[in-house]
Design an enzyme around this catalytic site. Structure first.
Site, PDB file in Angstrom:
ATOM      1  N   ARG A 190     -41.206 -29.358  26.152  1.00 52.74           N
ATOM      2  CA  ARG A 190     -41.967 -30.554  25.833  1.00 52.74           C
ATOM      3  C   ARG A 190     -42.909 -30.895  26.982  1.00 52.74           C
ATOM      4  O   ARG A 190     -42.566 -30.688  28.155  1.00 52.74           O
ATOM      5  CB  ARG A 190     -41.009 -31.724  25.586  1.00 52.74           C
ATOM      6  CG  ARG A 190     -40.336 -31.658  24.246  1.00 52.74           C
ATOM      7  CD  ARG A 190     -41.345 -31.647  23.134  1.00 52.74           C
ATOM      8  NE  ARG A 190     -41.937 -32.960  22.996  1.00 52.74           N
ATOM      9  CZ  ARG A 190     -41.729 -33.761  21.964  1.00 52.74           C
ATOM     10  NH1 ARG A 190     -40.978 -33.378  20.953  1.00 52.74           N
ATOM     11  NH2 ARG A 190     -42.312 -34.939  21.920  1.00 52.74           N
ATOM     12  N   LYS A 196     -41.753 -33.159  33.804  1.00 56.27           N
ATOM     13  CA  LYS A 196     -41.595 -31.700  33.791  1.00 56.27           C
ATOM     14  C   LYS A 196     -42.735 -30.988  34.529  1.00 56.27           C
ATOM     15  O   LYS A 196     -42.704 -29.792  34.755  1.00 56.27           O
ATOM     16  CB  LYS A 196     -41.496 -31.191  32.356  1.00 56.27           C
ATOM     17  CG  LYS A 196     -40.259 -31.704  31.607  1.00 56.27           C
ATOM     18  CD  LYS A 196     -40.236 -31.199  30.171  1.00 56.27           C
ATOM     19  CE  LYS A 196     -39.170 -31.866  29.316  1.00 56.27           C
ATOM     20  NZ  LYS A 196     -37.837 -31.241  29.443  1.00 56.27           N
TER      21      LYS A 196
HETATM   22  O1  73E Z   1     -32.528 -31.950  30.437  1.00 56.60           O
HETATM   23  C1  73E Z   1     -32.522 -32.014  29.032  1.00 56.60           C
HETATM   24  C2  73E Z   1     -31.190 -31.470  28.519  1.00 56.60           C
HETATM   25  O2  73E Z   1     -31.061 -30.107  28.818  1.00 56.60           O
HETATM   26  C3  73E Z   1     -32.712 -33.441  28.555  1.00 56.60           C
HETATM   27  O3  73E Z   1     -33.969 -33.910  28.969  1.00 56.60           O
HETATM   28  C4  73E Z   1     -32.606 -33.509  27.047  1.00 56.60           C
HETATM   29  O4  73E Z   1     -31.312 -33.020  26.664  1.00 56.60           O
HETATM   30  C5  73E Z   1     -31.090 -31.653  27.012  1.00 56.60           C
HETATM   31  C6  73E Z   1     -29.728 -31.240  26.490  1.00 56.60           C
HETATM   32  O5  73E Z   1     -28.713 -31.845  27.201  1.00 56.60           O
HETATM   33  C7  73E Z   1     -32.795 -34.880  26.533  1.00 56.60           C
HETATM   34  N1  73E Z   1     -33.462 -35.222  25.414  1.00 56.60           N
HETATM   35  C8  73E Z   1     -33.362 -36.543  25.309  1.00 56.60           C
HETATM   36  N2  73E Z   1     -32.686 -37.005  26.324  1.00 56.60           N
HETATM   37  N3  73E Z   1     -32.318 -35.964  27.100  1.00 56.60           N
HETATM   38  C9  73E Z   1     -33.927 -37.362  24.246  1.00 56.60           C
HETATM   39  C10 73E Z   1     -34.016 -38.737  24.396  1.00 56.60           C
HETATM   40  C11 73E Z   1     -34.532 -39.512  23.378  1.00 56.60           C
HETATM   41  C12 73E Z   1     -34.961 -38.928  22.197  1.00 56.60           C
HETATM   42  C13 73E Z   1     -34.868 -37.554  22.047  1.00 56.60           C
HETATM   43  C14 73E Z   1     -34.352 -36.768  23.060  1.00 56.60           C
END
Ligand code: 73E
Length: 834
Positions: A566, A571
């Site tokens: 994303r 990032k």
């Molecule tokens: O670091 C990643 C992680 O590997 C993290 O940013 C992601 O989850 C992955 C799996 O654990 C993540 N996505 C969201 N929060 N953390 C998120 C938050 C709100 C809406 C959709 C996704």
């Protein structure tokens, strides 16, 4: 419903238990049967689209048979089941995955080959199920895959969005979003369950029980029906088939005949429109919370239907409700399904007649919660007035949960007003907000982060006071993992063949510890050669894909440098493209003779920006503008190519990841909770260039420091740098300044478009610390280049890395969850089929 008589007909029963047919004649027969009867085609009018559908439906028949047996078996033995609640399941394609799991790939390839189709082309007809944004949704898909393959009784629960993750088009360098109409053609991988439907209420008012002061009747006329669609999840090398149950809002019955008869045609369908919109679309935000009312209603529809379903299944056992935690464990995939906690409380108290204490004890023993992010903008909070209006009963329950929690804290830490304010589930802002992370924490028996560093950080930050109050043991780490089925065996057939040869069989696909044997192959000349060739073949395949999707020609002989994820400021795709600009600047300063000595490099980007995330969209535009200039610069030629692959998806990842030499995971330290593509890249023989963040750290620990390129400041230094930069002008080093200068001299088109990106660094406090990390980033790139030139050492790094990656299998992760959180055991239906 009438009671169904036990089946007396043994032929019926034997048929339902029969083995999967593997002979060509039977497969052919079933494909033709679906072609002619399900799709009303004849073999003469079969195109590849219908060849796919007919084949997929014939595979699905076999899966559904095993699905039935699995569920029958698990309910017969009274197995405890894990329910993984997630608003996102980023499944991708299923056909190839199912063929591999059932070990029918060669058989179907043969049958389709007989009628002139290549299996690869047929596989390409399938559309991704893109019901997720990124890592969080893909993790959920990997976990249900592991539950099925490791024989854990487990279901995923989610929403069946009519439109999944938007399709990304690149027009004039800009991202343009188009709807993902994935259900336009028949979907073989879902099974509608018209009989599994639950009413879900919204709004209304409460009537207090005259006898029990905390028991209410919730009366409302706004009721929607959620209907189940089941997606079978094939286990690999086992007869178990798991399930993802997705809810869709039903519109039947909402047609207003009175309005229609009165000529109000639009009004007649108004109710249907209001219902449908609930499960129409996935919110395309990753790591941000928009706080939209419709999202809250989506979340509740999901939670209510899921809890009703779990309880309906439990009640068939005839056991008292307080025994629910003995048969069911519920995992909350981030805070998005947290309303499941007050919904279970409501059902237990108002409908099942439990006392508050019994209900609370049952609820907290059932739920556990995974936190995935520390970014403040991602924290879910809902305004109290909004919640009170839409879910009056749940708001009341949350108030009571909070009251009892705060009372217990006050008893242990008397007169600490600040502590109470800090840990209250209700934030006293204007207006008040419900803090969903706190509600999830208080209502769960375990809370986990997704990588070691992240689990430490949440204990020191958002859950600091909770650790003090509820004890260290409640807060644990479960480092993420990825499925070796999809992320090695399916996406990288050539490397998989080599591993199978080295291991001696295919057992590694369900047991990555077997990869260790690769270490003994590291000096085997022939093996090394084949390893290199497999990577080159994957790079050639990606080069074709790049040509097809962007029109850009790249050479597989160059170093492939990949960042796909994303688009988000944390990032730091911006830092990557600034590095590319600096490289271009240096190349332009060289003589032609000097340039011939340079290592050739293809820099690949892909990823979507949330539709409303302006800065991220400008970064995409910058990447495309740089690509346009660099790629058409004849002086530069093949020395540097820059590619932005549009519409990143699970399927695109399956092409891209196996082809990388180096991949970038360069978040500001402390911001990326884990990352999971980092694991996929290394499992496919790529090397990481990354910051000391998330799972990069543990990958480094496993593969050894020779096998990873770290740079940048450390998580514990970030606060101090940020503080400093708030009050001092950031100072870019010469290299970064050169990149800025190149942009500002209109090299990549009108510099005004990009000035806000530069301003965010130079005038906006450089929150993501580009000026701090850029010098070491450039140095790290140099180290990568030097290492890649040592071809032999590079192959060694690649083989050693893969051999040491066992930890990052989602099978390991799921086993840890099962043993330390869910308290469930494997329950294989039949014999192993590996
Ligand atoms: O670091 C990643 C992680 O590997 C993290 O940013 C992601 O989850 C992955 C799996 O654990 C993540 N996505 C969201 N929060 N953390 C998120 C938050 C709100 C809406 C959709 C996704």
């Amino acid at each position: 419903q009438g009671k169904t008589p036990a089946c007396e007909d043994n032929e019926f029963r034997a048929y339902s238990h029969s083995e999967i047919a593997r002979d060509a004649a039977t497969i052919k027969n079933s494909v033709v049967m679906h072609l002619t009867t399900t799709f009303l085609r004849t073999p003469d009018s079969m195109d590849s689209g219908h060849a796919y559908l007919a084949s997929a439906f014939s595979v699905r028949d076999r899966l559904l048979q095993r699905w039935n047996l699995t569920n029958e078996y698990h309910s017969n033995i009274g197995a405890k089941t894990i329910y993984y609640m997630s608003l996102e399941f980023l499944v991708g394609r299923t056909f190839d995955n199912a063929l591999l799991a059932l070990q029918l790939r060669d058989e179907y390839a043969g049958v389709l080959g007989d009628v002139g189709f290549r299996l690869e082309d047929i596989i390409d007809e399938e559309r991704d199920a893109a019901l997720g944004n990124g890592g969080l949704g893909r993790l959920a898909a990997c976990y249900v895959d592991s539950m099925a393959s490791s024989n854990y009784p487990g279901w995923g629960y989610g929403l069946r969005y009519r439109y999944g993750m938007f399709q990304q088009q690149i027009i004039n360098g800009y991202q343009v979003e188009a709807p993902d109409c994935w259900l336009d053609s028949p979907n073989p991988w879902e099974f509608p369950r018209a009989d599994v439907t639950y009413p879900v209420k919204f709004y209304g008012h409460l009537v207090r029980d005259p006898e029990v002061s905390y028991r209410y009747k919730w009366e409302s006329n706004v009721v929607y029906d959620a209907m189940a669609f089941d997606m079978p999840v094939p286990g690999y090398g086992t007869e178990n088939v798991g399930n993802i149950r997705l809810w869709s809002c039903k519109t039947n019955g909402l047609f207003d005949l009175n309005k229609f008869n009165a000529g109000d045609y639009q009004g007649a369908t108004g109710g249907q429109v209001a219902a449908q919109i609930l499960t129409d679309v996935l919110y395309p935000n990753d790591n941000t919370n928009e706080g939209k009312e419709l999202r809250l209603r989506q979340e509740f529809l999901f939670c209510s239907a899921t809890l009703q379903d779990i309880i309906a299944r439990f009640k068939k056992t005839g056991k008292p409700m307080t025994q629910l935690p003995e048969l069911a464990a519920i995992q909350l995939n981030d805070t998005h399904p947290t309303l499941g906690i007050p919904e279970l409380m409501r059902i237990l108290i108002d409908e099942e007649g439990l006392s508050w204490d019994e209900a609370w004890d049952t609820t907290t023993k059932t739920f556990a919660f995974t936190n995935h992010t520390v970014l403040p903008e991602a924290m879910e909070k809902w305004p109290v007035p909004m919640m009170d209006k839409i879910l009056p009963r749940h708001m009341g329950i949350i108030y009571d949960i909070n009251l009892f929690f705060l009372q217990s804290v006050e008893e242990r830490f008397p007169k600490d007003r600040e502590l109470l304010r800090n840990i209250s589930i209700i934030e006293e802002s204007n207006s008040q907000q419900v803090r969903m992370a706190y509600l999830a924490c208080v209502g769960s028996h375990k809370v986990n982060g997704v990588a070691a560093i992240h689990s430490d950080i949440i204990k020191q930050t958002i859950f600091k006071d909770f650790v003090r109050i509820q004890g260290e043991d409640k807060f644990i780490n479960k480092t993420n993992g990825v499925s070796p089925r999809r992320w090695v065996n399916e996406c990288n057939p050539d490397m998989s063949r080599l591993i199978t040869e080295a291991v001696g069989d295919r057992s590694w696909i369900n047991d990555l510890t077997k990869l260790k044997v690769l270490e003994s192959k590291v000096d085997d000349k022939e093996f090394r050669q084949s390893w290199w060739e497999a990577k080159q073949k994957n790079k050639a395949r990606l080069a074709e894909y790049i040509l097809a999707t962007t029109g850009i020609n790249v050479s597989p002989d160059a170093l492939f440098d990949v960042q796909v994820k994303r688009i988000h400021e944390y990032k730091r795709q911006l830092m990557n493209i600034l590095g590319v600009i600096y490289r271009y600047h240096r190349l332009k300063q060289m003589s032609a003779a000097e340039r011939t000595k340079e290592l050739h490099r293809v820099v690949v980007f892909a990823g979507k920006a949330a539709a409303g995330y302006w800065v991220a969209k400008q970064v995409i535009k910058l990447i495309n503008s740089v690509a346009e200039v660099v790629n058409s610069d004849e002086e530069i030629g093949d020395v540097l190519k820059v590619v932005f692959i549009p519409d990143y998806s699970v399927t695109a990842a399956e092409y891209i990841i196996p082809a990388s030499d180096i991949s970038q995971h360069i978040s500001t330290a402390g911001t990326e909770a884990s990352g999971t593509s980092n694991m996929k890249f290394v499992l496919n023989g790529g090397i990481i260039l990354g910051t000391v963040d998330g799972a990069n750290i543990e990958i480094g620990e496993e593969v050894g420091e020779e096998q990873i390129f770290f740079f940048g400041c450390l998580a514990h230094e970030v606060d101090e740098f940020r503080h400093y930069l708030r009050f001092h002008q950031p100072k870019p080093d010469e290299a970064l300044q050169a990149a800025f200068d190149m942009i500002q001299s209109n090299t990549f088109g009108d510099a005004h478009i990009f000035q806000p990106l530069i301003d965010a660094v130079l005038c906006g406090g450089d929150v993501y610390l580009l000026t701090v990390d850029f010098p070491s980033y450039v140095e790290a790139h140099k180290a990568v280049e030097a290492a890649y030139r040592q071809h032999d050492d590079w192959v060694t790094k690649s083989i050693l890395s893969v051999s040491r990656m066992a930890k990052f299998s989602s099978d390991r992760a799921v086993q840890e969850y099962a043993e330390e959180i869910w308290n469930i055991e494997p329950a294989p239906v039949g014999k192993s089929t590996v």
